[in-house]
Design an enzyme around this catalytic site. Sequence first.
Site, short mmCIF file in Angstrom:
data_model
loop_
_atom_site.label_atom_id
_atom_site.label_comp_id
_atom_site.label_asym_id
_atom_site.label_seq_id
_atom_site.Cartn_x
_atom_site.Cartn_y
_atom_site.Cartn_z
N ARG A 43 88.23 100.53 38.06
CA ARG A 43 88.99 99.39 37.54
C ARG A 43 89.14 99.60 36.03
O ARG A 43 88.15 99.81 35.33
CB ARG A 43 88.23 98.09 37.84
CG ARG A 43 88.84 96.89 37.20
CD ARG A 43 88.07 95.59 37.43
NE ARG A 43 88.69 94.58 36.57
CZ ARG A 43 88.06 93.63 35.90
NH1 ARG A 43 86.75 93.49 36.02
NH2 ARG A 43 88.71 92.81 35.12
N HIS A 95 93.17 92.11 30.01
CA HIS A 95 91.74 92.03 29.71
C HIS A 95 91.62 91.68 28.22
O HIS A 95 91.12 92.47 27.42
CB HIS A 95 91.03 93.35 30.07
CG HIS A 95 89.55 93.20 30.33
ND1 HIS A 95 88.95 93.56 31.51
CD2 HIS A 95 88.56 92.71 29.54
CE1 HIS A 95 87.64 93.32 31.43
NE2 HIS A 95 87.38 92.80 30.25
N GLU A 145 88.88 87.02 33.58
CA GLU A 145 88.08 85.92 33.02
C GLU A 145 88.85 84.96 32.11
O GLU A 145 88.55 84.84 30.92
CB GLU A 145 86.88 86.47 32.23
CG GLU A 145 85.92 87.27 33.08
CD GLU A 145 84.60 87.57 32.36
OE1 GLU A 145 84.43 87.15 31.21
OE2 GLU A 145 83.75 88.22 32.97
N ASN A 170 83.35 88.00 38.69
CA ASN A 170 82.42 88.67 37.78
C ASN A 170 81.17 87.82 37.72
O ASN A 170 81.24 86.59 37.59
CB ASN A 170 82.99 88.78 36.35
CG ASN A 170 84.14 89.76 36.26
OD1 ASN A 170 84.49 90.41 37.23
ND2 ASN A 170 84.72 89.87 35.08
N TYR A 175 77.25 87.77 35.84
CA TYR A 175 76.23 88.37 34.97
C TYR A 175 74.90 87.61 35.00
O TYR A 175 73.85 88.22 35.06
CB TYR A 175 76.74 88.47 33.52
CG TYR A 175 77.74 89.59 33.37
CD1 TYR A 175 77.33 90.89 33.12
CD2 TYR A 175 79.10 89.36 33.51
CE1 TYR A 175 78.23 91.93 33.01
CE2 TYR A 175 80.02 90.40 33.40
CZ TYR A 175 79.58 91.68 33.14
OH TYR A 175 80.47 92.71 33.04
N GLU A 201 82.90 92.77 38.40
CA GLU A 201 82.02 93.21 37.31
C GLU A 201 80.61 92.73 37.55
O GLU A 201 80.39 91.60 37.99
CB GLU A 201 82.43 92.64 35.94
CG GLU A 201 83.54 93.35 35.24
CD GLU A 201 83.89 92.70 33.90
OE1 GLU A 201 82.98 92.28 33.17
OE2 GLU A 201 85.10 92.64 33.63
#
Length: 467
Positions: free
Chosen positions: A81, A125, A170, A301, A303, A375
């Site tokens: 990606r 992005h 995002e 995504n 985290y 991600e």
Amino acid sequence: MDAVDLAAQLRPDFVLGVATSAAQIEGAAAEDGRTPSTWDAFAAVPGNIRDATSPTVAVDAYHHTADDLALMKDLGVNASRFSLSWTRLLPDGRGPVNPKGVTYYDRVIDGLLEAGIRPVVTLFHWDTPAPIEERGGWLRRDTADRFAEFAAAAGEAFGDRVADWITLNEPATVILDGYALGVHAPGRAKLFGAIGAIRNMLRGHGLAVDALRAVPVKGRIGITNVHTPVTPATDSKDDADAADLFDFIHNRLFADSVLFGKAAELPRGSKGIERLGLKFLSRLGRDAAVISRPLDFYGLNYYFPSRVAAGADPSGSTPDGETEAMKDVPFTLAKFPEYPTTGFDWPIAPHALGDTIDMMVNRYGDKLPRILITEGGASFPDVVGADGTVDDSDRIDYLAQHLAVAAARPEVDGYFIWTFLDNWEWAAGFTQRFGLVHVDLDTQARTPKKSFGWVRDLQRARRAARR
Ligand code: BGC
């Protein structure tokens, strides 16, 4: 975890990929016709980037295409990606298309296909063209139309070969960090006044979906957002309301609009919040249908989880840095003393990835398309040892645990490791290393870390099992 043991837990068709973004790796910021983005402008302002670096050179991926592709082929991942730099393809943000930009991404895409790796393209992005930002950026309605033109140009150029398209990466981070808190480009601290930008960004997403389908492109189309499971810091009603407000702002605002086609209902205890301007959000109006175009996949995504307490944080801290604006927000992000942390001080909690996936599945039901974890990864202060190797065993543990959680969920089709190469980490500059490959910032020398060998072993074991 042993790579061979984990291999047995991944379905044969589970996509294991790596993810990168243009501004964070390419460099060559003023070469071959590329013009500045909002991040070039933001980085030029003293104090905005922790180590005073910029994306001008980054890790010079623009000039290392062949070497980096050879490394990726050796790694053996199923997909890569990467994002297109808007101003490399359309200098100044609009036509005509820059042929040198097309040549560069042709090289990347064709190289990936030759190596047997699926090209997955993110259109946006975070690198809004500087002239578009100067006119108001995503606070302006017509930025969505400019973005759709970019999507159409990208679709025309690469639509015959790209496997998966991601419109936006995002939007939540761009709005919250970039427009509300000002810790990211464009550095505006408008707090709840940033809210209008949400509708514009999501309208841009929907128009881009239409533009790609009109080409038509061959690949699948989705959007990526970052999600976090939110829990209150204590049992108090105030903390519960603050957590609900954070969940609303961070998760529901974006996903409800895209997947349900209606703005999320205002959170509990929202009377004060209405005064802050959130009422505006109850309207997607005539854009609702565009914003909620059916998608082929939802990019998630993940985290870290979030723990929220009522009341402003006097230190103004956010996961992406400290800022004055955060001192005016009616909640505080509390710590997780029980978990180990990454270089960014982010809590490591693999089960919370599972909670995030479950939250999406339960809330959106049959409105939720297939999920790709687009991600996940961790920064650590990696150094090249005396023997020339980089021992990042912490990263191996992080990836093994998160991959096992993702692969156990039948709704999830793949996981993309953030990231392939150490890169330019936005406001944190080069202070955080997330890569499977170490990059020496003076020489640009690439050294695969121990985690690189682990991913390669994992992929080899998966291929061997299929033979
Ligand atoms: C972004 C990446 C970033 C990563 C780690 C994600 O929110 O999409 O660009 O590098 O987090 O900070």
